[in-house]
Design a protein around this motif. Structure first.
Motif, PDB file in Angstrom:
ATOM      1  N   LEU A   4       4.338  -4.444  -3.524  1.00 34.54           N
ATOM      2  CA  LEU A   4       3.254  -3.573  -3.080  1.00 34.54           C
ATOM      3  C   LEU A   4       2.612  -4.158  -1.828  1.00 34.54           C
ATOM      4  N   ASP A   5       2.228  -3.283  -0.925  1.00 31.97           N
ATOM      5  CA  ASP A   5       1.500  -3.702   0.260  1.00 31.97           C
ATOM      6  C   ASP A   5       0.045  -3.903  -0.154  1.00 31.97           C
ATOM      7  N   CYS A   6      -0.460  -5.119   0.030  1.00 27.59           N
ATOM      8  CA  CYS A   6      -1.828  -5.394  -0.425  1.00 27.59           C
ATOM      9  C   CYS A   6      -2.880  -4.726   0.453  1.00 27.59           C
ATOM     10  N   ASN A   7      -2.458  -4.044   1.505  1.00 27.89           N
ATOM     11  CA  ASN A   7      -3.395  -3.329   2.370  1.00 27.89           C
ATOM     12  C   ASN A   7      -3.223  -1.812   2.309  1.00 27.89           C
ATOM     13  N   SER A   8      -2.397  -1.330   1.376  1.00 27.84           N
ATOM     14  CA  SER A   8      -2.203   0.114   1.270  1.00 27.84           C
ATOM     15  C   SER A   8      -3.466   0.758   0.696  1.00 27.84           C
ATOM     16  N   GLU A   9      -3.810   1.929   1.231  1.00 28.86           N
ATOM     17  CA  GLU A   9      -5.047   2.596   0.854  1.00 28.86           C
ATOM     18  C   GLU A   9      -4.778   3.843   0.013  1.00 28.86           C
ATOM     19  N   ASP A  10      -5.720   4.143  -0.877  1.00 30.95           N
ATOM     20  CA  ASP A  10      -5.626   5.362  -1.673  1.00 30.95           C
ATOM     21  C   ASP A  10      -6.343   6.503  -0.936  1.00 30.95           C
ATOM     22  N   CYS A  11      -6.558   7.610  -1.603  1.00 32.83           N
ATOM     23  CA  CYS A  11      -7.185   8.775  -0.965  1.00 32.83           C
ATOM     24  C   CYS A  11      -8.645   8.533  -0.573  1.00 32.83           C
ATOM     25  N   ALA A  15      -8.256  -0.088  -0.513  1.00 28.88           N
ATOM     26  CA  ALA A  15      -7.104  -0.947  -0.743  1.00 28.88           C
ATOM     27  C   ALA A  15      -7.387  -1.766  -2.009  1.00 28.88           C
ATOM     28  N   ALA A  37      -4.416 -10.037   2.487  1.00 28.79           N
ATOM     29  CA  ALA A  37      -5.154  -8.772   2.458  1.00 28.79           C
ATOM     30  C   ALA A  37      -6.172  -8.780   3.595  1.00 28.79           C
ATOM     31  N   ASN A  43     -13.303   1.367   3.761  1.00 28.28           N
ATOM     32  CA  ASN A  43     -12.878   2.573   3.054  1.00 28.28           C
ATOM     33  C   ASN A  43     -13.386   3.799   3.821  1.00 28.28           C
TER      34      ASN A  43
END
Length: 118
Positions: A4-11, A15, A37, A43
């Motif tokens: 998993l990318d520790c910097n991936s963001e949700d909606c 992160a 990270a 956000n």
């Protein structure tokens, strides 16, 4: 193995570091920081993980994140006048940097006195 990318963001633009800060998990925050990270990631509401930790009442997590962010900033600037020196991860000024600054101040004061004719 799933990575998993520790910097991936949700909606919400959050992160994993935001989630760990909201949960007050110092251990998760430390692991995420060690995994590169981005601490200053905001956000969708413009909040960093440190902002969220403070908002949710996790002072120790907020202090940890602010200390790491400050340390990274100082490294980027090439200045190392601060260090992590106590068990709580609080920033403390490096005594050698204080001595250096003091010597610099004294030499500037002497120059001023000389130019004033004193």
């Amino acid at each position: 193995m799933l990575m998993l990318d520790c910097n991936s963001e949700d909606c919400l633009g959050e992160a994993p570091i935001h989630k760990a800060a909201k949960a007050g998990s110092l251990e998760c925050l430390a692991l995420l920081v060690a995994g590169d990270a981005k601490i200053d990631l905001c956000n969708n509401s413009g909040q960093t993980a440190a902002d969220l930790a403070l908002a949710y009442g996790f002072l120790e997590c907020a202090k940890f994140l602010m200390t790491i962010q400050h340390t990274q900033t100082m490294k980027l600037k090439g200045q190392s006048g601060w260090s992590l020196s106590d068990k709580h991860g609080l920033l403390r000024e490096d005594p050698t940097a204080q001595k250096q600054e003091s010597k610099t101040s004294r030499s500037i004061s002497r120059k001023r006195r000389r130019s004033d004719g004193v």
